[in-house]
Design a protein around this motif. Structure first.
Motif, PDB file in Angstrom:
ATOM      1  N   ARG A 316       0.838  -1.199   0.000  1.00 17.36           N
ATOM      2  CA  ARG A 316       0.000   0.000   0.000  1.00 17.36           C
ATOM      3  C   ARG A 316       0.878   1.257   0.000  1.00 17.36           C
ATOM      4  NH1 ARG A 316      -3.770   1.593   5.123  1.00 17.36           N
ATOM      5  NH2 ARG A 316      -4.838   3.418   4.238  1.00 17.36           N
ATOM      6  N   GLY A 317       1.923   1.237   0.827  1.00 18.68           N
ATOM      7  CA  GLY A 317       2.827   2.388   0.895  1.00 18.68           C
ATOM      8  C   GLY A 317       3.505   2.647  -0.433  1.00 18.68           C
ATOM      9  N   GLN A 318       3.987   1.575  -1.055  1.00 20.53           N
ATOM     10  CA  GLN A 318       4.665   1.709  -2.352  1.00 20.53           C
ATOM     11  C   GLN A 318       3.736   2.318  -3.393  1.00 20.53           C
ATOM     12  OE1 GLN A 318       5.807  -2.350  -2.852  1.00 20.53           O
ATOM     13  NE2 GLN A 318       8.010  -1.924  -2.709  1.00 20.53           N
ATOM     14  N   VAL A 319       2.501   1.813  -3.413  1.00 18.77           N
ATOM     15  CA  VAL A 319       1.534   2.278  -4.410  1.00 18.77           C
ATOM     16  C   VAL A 319       1.236   3.760  -4.193  1.00 18.77           C
ATOM     17  CG1 VAL A 319      -0.882   2.068  -5.146  1.00 18.77           C
ATOM     18  CG2 VAL A 319       0.524   0.013  -4.848  1.00 18.77           C
ATOM     19  N   LEU A 320       1.013   4.148  -2.935  1.00 22.22           N
ATOM     20  CA  LEU A 320       0.691   5.547  -2.636  1.00 22.22           C
ATOM     21  C   LEU A 320       1.868   6.463  -2.958  1.00 22.22           C
ATOM     22  CD1 LEU A 320      -1.180   4.985   0.744  1.00 22.22           C
ATOM     23  CD2 LEU A 320      -2.218   5.877  -1.361  1.00 22.22           C
ATOM     24  N   PHE A 321       3.061   6.003  -2.646  1.00 23.69           N
ATOM     25  CA  PHE A 321       4.282   6.782  -2.903  1.00 23.69           C
ATOM     26  C   PHE A 321       4.403   7.053  -4.405  1.00 23.69           C
ATOM     27  CE2 PHE A 321       8.995   7.172  -3.281  1.00 23.69           C
ATOM     28  CZ  PHE A 321       9.237   8.114  -2.283  1.00 23.69           C
ATOM     29  N   ALA A 322       4.149   6.008  -5.189  1.00 22.19           N
ATOM     30  CA  ALA A 322       4.227   6.162  -6.643  1.00 22.19           C
ATOM     31  C   ALA A 322       3.052   7.001  -7.148  1.00 22.19           C
ATOM     32  CB  ALA A 322       4.235   4.789  -7.313  1.00 22.19           C
ATOM     33  N   ARG A 323       1.844   6.729  -6.645  1.00 24.88           N
ATOM     34  CA  ARG A 323       0.662   7.425  -7.153  1.00 24.88           C
ATOM     35  C   ARG A 323       0.743   8.932  -6.866  1.00 24.88           C
ATOM     36  NH1 ARG A 323      -4.649   5.751  -4.488  1.00 24.88           N
ATOM     37  NH2 ARG A 323      -4.082   3.655  -5.155  1.00 24.88           N
ATOM     38  N   ALA A 324       1.273   9.298  -5.721  1.00 26.46           N
ATOM     39  CA  ALA A 324       1.396  10.728  -5.396  1.00 26.46           C
ATOM     40  C   ALA A 324       2.412  11.407  -6.309  1.00 26.46           C
ATOM     41  CB  ALA A 324       1.801  10.903  -3.935  1.00 26.46           C
ATOM     42  N   GLY A 325       3.347  10.632  -6.842  1.00 28.72           N
ATOM     43  CA  GLY A 325       4.387  11.232  -7.696  1.00 28.72           C
ATOM     44  C   GLY A 325       5.695  11.457  -6.964  1.00 28.72           C
ATOM     45  N   CYS A 326       5.814  10.916  -5.761  1.00 27.69           N
ATOM     46  CA  CYS A 326       7.048  11.082  -4.979  1.00 27.69           C
ATOM     47  C   CYS A 326       8.226  10.416  -5.692  1.00 27.69           C
ATOM     48  CB  CYS A 326       6.913  10.459  -3.598  1.00 27.69           C
ATOM     49  SG  CYS A 326       5.401  10.881  -2.714  1.00 27.69           S
ATOM     50  N   ALA A 327       7.945   9.263  -6.317  1.00 29.57           N
ATOM     51  CA  ALA A 327       9.015   8.446  -6.887  1.00 29.57           C
ATOM     52  C   ALA A 327       9.644   9.066  -8.125  1.00 29.57           C
ATOM     53  CB  ALA A 327       8.481   7.042  -7.199  1.00 29.57           C
ATOM     54  N   VAL A 328       9.030  10.132  -8.654  1.00 31.91           N
ATOM     55  CA  VAL A 328       9.624  10.790  -9.825  1.00 31.91           C
ATOM     56  C   VAL A 328      10.984  11.387  -9.445  1.00 31.91           C
ATOM     57  CG1 VAL A 328       9.316  12.602 -11.554  1.00 31.91           C
ATOM     58  CG2 VAL A 328       7.332  11.306 -10.759  1.00 31.91           C
ATOM     59  N   CYS A 329      11.072  11.939  -8.241  1.00 37.47           N
ATOM     60  CA  CYS A 329      12.345  12.499  -7.773  1.00 37.47           C
ATOM     61  C   CYS A 329      13.049  11.535  -6.805  1.00 37.47           C
ATOM     62  CB  CYS A 329      12.109  13.825  -7.058  1.00 37.47           C
ATOM     63  SG  CYS A 329      11.317  15.042  -8.110  1.00 37.47           S
ATOM     64  N   HIS A 330      12.278  11.000  -5.872  1.00 38.03           N
ATOM     65  CA  HIS A 330      12.849  10.067  -4.897  1.00 38.03           C
ATOM     66  C   HIS A 330      12.876   8.671  -5.545  1.00 38.03           C
ATOM     67  CE1 HIS A 330      12.808  13.003  -1.596  1.00 38.03           C
ATOM     68  NE2 HIS A 330      11.618  13.376  -2.017  1.00 38.03           N
TER      69      HIS A 330
END
Ligand code: HEC
Ligand code: HEC
Length: 444
Positions: A316-330
């Motif tokens: 769930r955390g991974q999905v939310l992190f990606a869905r919010a767009g955090c993973a574009v930079c992080h």
């Protein structure tokens, strides 16, 4: 068993339990301080030597032990460990008048200095050194006042954030005049050798790639003193240092006043005459083998493993992190080069959660002080590995370049500029989803 024996046995078993519990806590407190597995005997020696040089307090020259002298003439703290306790991040002072024990203030005046870097202040140089050895006046005192900043989330909830305001006092070398300042906390020293081993081409390629949400991401181009040319920057809050070794040599000079082959001159400006005339601890004060040892030590620290989360929670955390767009930079994954300083650093997949690139993160976080190609609004994406251990390792919380964010949530709420879309999505999530995302971040 007599009563006495029984009490003794109980005490021993409780003692054992207590020792065990303490082990768990010290385990996490030492999470940034463990060597990579498989060091040879020689390497262990090098690691231990580097660790001592990192932890020891330096003294003014001349001293009986010439291994540890050369402090100052101007400096901030006596040891590397002062600002990076247990290799963790430093925290800012909480109240006006409290000393800056684990942070520093970079200075410059408008315009460009040598090789396109910041232009040093004519009297105070490029970093405010509060301390001086006997006979050399320290530059003065700087403290922080926290200004409350009201923030309204998309959800309508309100938070009171805080932003620092600097106050200089007891200035020893005249007025500061028009000066650009950048308060910065000591960074967590996680995975330094691995971040050093990510190929520059990877950063250039990532910068050139199209990214969603209007995210750009630029490479800083900094002057490398060891290569005598401009190269990709990656260390420091603005990716303002080229390599780990140069970062360390820079810290020895700027923070402790210790010269090295890379920085043979003491950092005294032309008006700081007592500084210029102070005795030296050797030419240079830190020899190459010592610089190598500290570099080896920091490079060979193993990043902490992620803290386990139940599988569903992790997903769930991974999905939310990606869905919010955090993973574009992080970025959840970066790869080190096939060839590196030691085989242990080569060809490794890193979950550092950074792209090592500069992003305009909005006016709220801007320091207005350019640092080579980095503008006054740009910062390097902070790596998120180990961030959840901050409370234990630094014995308190303080995130972002100046430690203003008291919680991970506050850190996210300061994101603006290129990270605005991601922040707004985060703010639009349910409270439960926000909490799950932050638990995921804290587990990395
Ligand atoms: C006065 C506090 C202070 C002292 C003392 C200090 N540091 Fe730092 N350290 C910092 C700050 C602040 C930064 C970020 C610098 C920047 O953004 O330019 C930093 C950054 C670093 C980094 C880069 C981390 C990264 O992720 O890019 C390394 C490595 C480092 N320091 C090593 C050292 C070593 C080695 C010493 C001793 C020679 C030392 N530091 C002494 C405050 C300190
Ligand atoms: C546009 C790029 C970008 C995006 C998107 C982004 N960040 Fe960041 N993040 C940064 C930068 C740059 C910093 C460093 C800012 C500073 O030091 O002041 C940072 C810092 C942080 C920090 C503080 C880390 C520390 O060591 O102090 C946290 C936590 C964080 N980000 C979490 C997130 C989360 C969660 C999201 C998604 C909601 C996100 N970020 C989206 C670029 C980004």
């Amino acid at each position: 068993m007599s009563h006495g024996q029984w009490v003794l046995a109980l005490a021993l078993s409780l003692g054992g339990m207590a020792a065990h519990a303490v082990d768990g806590a010290t385990g996490e407190r030492e999470a940034f301080s463990r060597p990579m597995p498989g060091l040879s005997e020689d390497e262990r020696g090098q690691f231990t030597r580097g660790r001592s040089l990192f932890n020891q307090s330096w003294v003014a020259a001349p001293a009986r032990d010439s291994e540890v002298d050369g402090l100052g003439p101007l400096y901030n703290r006596l040891a590397c460990v002062s600002c990076h306790a247990r290799n963790g991040r430093g925290l800012p002072p909480q109240r006006l008048g409290e000393r800056m024990l684990a942070m520093l203030v970079r200075l410059s005046v408008p315009g460009q200095g040598p090789h396109g870097g910041p232009r040093p202040h004519p009297a105070y140089g490029d970093q405010f050194n509060e301390e001086g050895i006997p006979g050399v006046p320290g530059e003065g005192r700087v403290s922080l006042r926290w200004r409350p900043v009201e923030h309204r989330l998309v959800s309508g909830e309100r938070r009171t954030l805080r932003a620092p305001q600097l106050r200089f006092a007891e200035l020893a070398y005249g007025p500061l005049g028009q000066v650009l300042t950048s308060p910065r906390v000591g960074q967590q020293l996680v995975g330094m050798g691995l971040l050093d081993a990510v190929p520059a081409d990877t950063l250039l390629a990532r910068a050139a790639q199209a990214k969603p949400d209007g995210v750009r991401g630029r490479v800083n181009q900094v002057w490398s003193v060891s290569q005598s040319q401009h190269t990709v920057g990656r260390f420091g809050h603005k990716a303002n240092m080229a390599s780990l070794r140069e970062q360390i040599a820079g810290a020895f000079l700027g923070d402790l006043g210790i010269t090295s082959a890379l920085h043979p001159q003491e950092n005294c400006t032309s008006v700081q005459t007592a500084c210029q005339q102070a005795p030296s601890g050797g030419a240079p004060e830190l020899d190459d083998s010592q610089l190598d040892a500290v570099t080896f030590y920091l490079a060979q620290l193993e990043p902490p493993a992620p803290r386990p989360l139940p599988a569903a929670e992790l997903r769930r955390g991974q999905v939310l992190f990606a869905r919010a767009g955090c993973a574009v930079c992080h970025l959840p994954s970066l790869r080190t080069a096939a060839q590196a300083a030691t085989p242990r650093l080569a060809g490794r997949e890193l979950a550092a959660y950074t792209d090592l690139l500069l992003h305009d993160i909005g006016p709220g976080l801007a320091d207005g002080r350019p640092d080579f190609a980095a503008s006054g609004r740009e910062w390097r994406t902070a790596p998120l590995w180990g961030v959840g251990l901050t409370r234990i390792i630094s014995e308190g919380e303080g995130y972002l370049h100046d430690g203003r964010a008291r919680t991970l949530e506050e850190a996210v709420l300061w994101h603006d500029g290129e990270a605005r879309r991601a922040r707004l999505r985060f703010e639009g999530f349910s409270a439960a989803d926000r909490a799950a995302l932050l638990r995921f971040v804290a587990s990395r």
